[in-house]
Design an enzyme around this catalytic site. Sequence first.
Site, PDB file in Angstrom:
ATOM      1  N   HIS A 185      38.561  -7.886 -15.690  1.00  0.00           N
ATOM      2  CA  HIS A 185      37.902  -7.987 -14.384  1.00  0.00           C
ATOM      3  C   HIS A 185      38.591  -9.128 -13.651  1.00  0.00           C
ATOM      4  O   HIS A 185      38.995 -10.113 -14.279  1.00  0.00           O
ATOM      5  CB  HIS A 185      36.407  -8.267 -14.558  1.00  0.00           C
ATOM      6  CG  HIS A 185      35.669  -8.350 -13.263  1.00  0.00           C
ATOM      7  ND1 HIS A 185      35.620  -7.294 -12.372  1.00  0.00           N
ATOM      8  CD2 HIS A 185      34.953  -9.358 -12.701  1.00  0.00           C
ATOM      9  CE1 HIS A 185      34.902  -7.651 -11.311  1.00  0.00           C
ATOM     10  NE2 HIS A 185      34.491  -8.902 -11.486  1.00  0.00           N
TER      11      HIS A 185
ATOM     12  N   HIS B 125      34.237 -11.602  -5.913  1.00  0.00           N
ATOM     13  CA  HIS B 125      34.704 -10.464  -6.709  1.00  0.00           C
ATOM     14  C   HIS B 125      33.983  -9.198  -6.278  1.00  0.00           C
ATOM     15  O   HIS B 125      33.074  -9.239  -5.442  1.00  0.00           O
ATOM     16  CB  HIS B 125      34.463 -10.739  -8.202  1.00  0.00           C
ATOM     17  CG  HIS B 125      33.010 -10.727  -8.586  1.00  0.00           C
ATOM     18  ND1 HIS B 125      32.480  -9.784  -9.419  1.00  0.00           N
ATOM     19  CD2 HIS B 125      31.977 -11.535  -8.233  1.00  0.00           C
ATOM     20  CE1 HIS B 125      31.175 -10.012  -9.577  1.00  0.00           C
ATOM     21  NE2 HIS B 125      30.859 -11.076  -8.864  1.00  0.00           N
TER      22      HIS B 125
ATOM     23  N   CYS C 221      39.154  -4.128  -8.677  1.00  0.00           N
ATOM     24  CA  CYS C 221      38.977  -5.563  -8.436  1.00  0.00           C
ATOM     25  C   CYS C 221      40.304  -6.320  -8.415  1.00  0.00           C
ATOM     26  O   CYS C 221      40.461  -7.292  -7.681  1.00  0.00           O
ATOM     27  CB  CYS C 221      38.027  -6.162  -9.469  1.00  0.00           C
ATOM     28  SG  CYS C 221      38.520  -5.852 -11.176  1.00  0.00           S
TER      29      CYS C 221
END
Length: 166
Positions: A28, A40, A118
Site C-alpha cells: 500500500h 492515501h 494507490c
Amino acid sequence: MMSVGVSQFCVEPEPGDLIEIFRIGYEHWAIYVGGGDVIHLAPPSEYPGAGSSSIFSILSSRAVVKQEPLRDVAGGCRYRVNNYLDHKYRPQPVNKIIGAAKEKIGEEIEYSVLSRNCEHFVTELRYGAASSRQVKQVVIGGEVTLGLGILGVIGYSLLKKRYQNQ
C-alpha cells in the site's frame, strides 16, 4: 518533527516522501505530509474496519482520498520511505505535492488495481507521472509464467508425440 515510527525507517520521512507499506501480498502506498500524517487512498466502505489493509481495498472500483496518521494506516505493518523514481523523474516542489494532495482529501475517485491504484496516485503527486512498479512486476511475471506454461505444453506435446511414434 514528530516521530512516526523511526525504527521502521532508515531515515525520518520528510513531507512529500512516498511511503511504502508492506501488506500480505501487496504494498500500500501513501504520501507523507508531515506531523505524522499521510494522504492515501482508502475504500469508500460502509463496513467498519474495512480500511486500506483489508481485501475491500483491492476489490473496490472507487476510493476515497484520506489524511490519517501513518501509524493508523500502517496498522502494525512494516513501512519505509521509498522515493524509487527520483532517479527517473524530478520530484515536484514539496509545496506543490502537499497542496495537490490536500486538495484531493475527501474526493471519491475511480480505483483500479491495474491502472489507478494507490501507487499510481502517490507517484503522480510526487512526480507528475503515475507509475506502479508492482503492477509492472505482476504483468511481466504473468507474461513469463504464461510463456513458460505454453512452452511446457508444447514440450509435453512434442515428447508425447515422439514417444507414440517410437
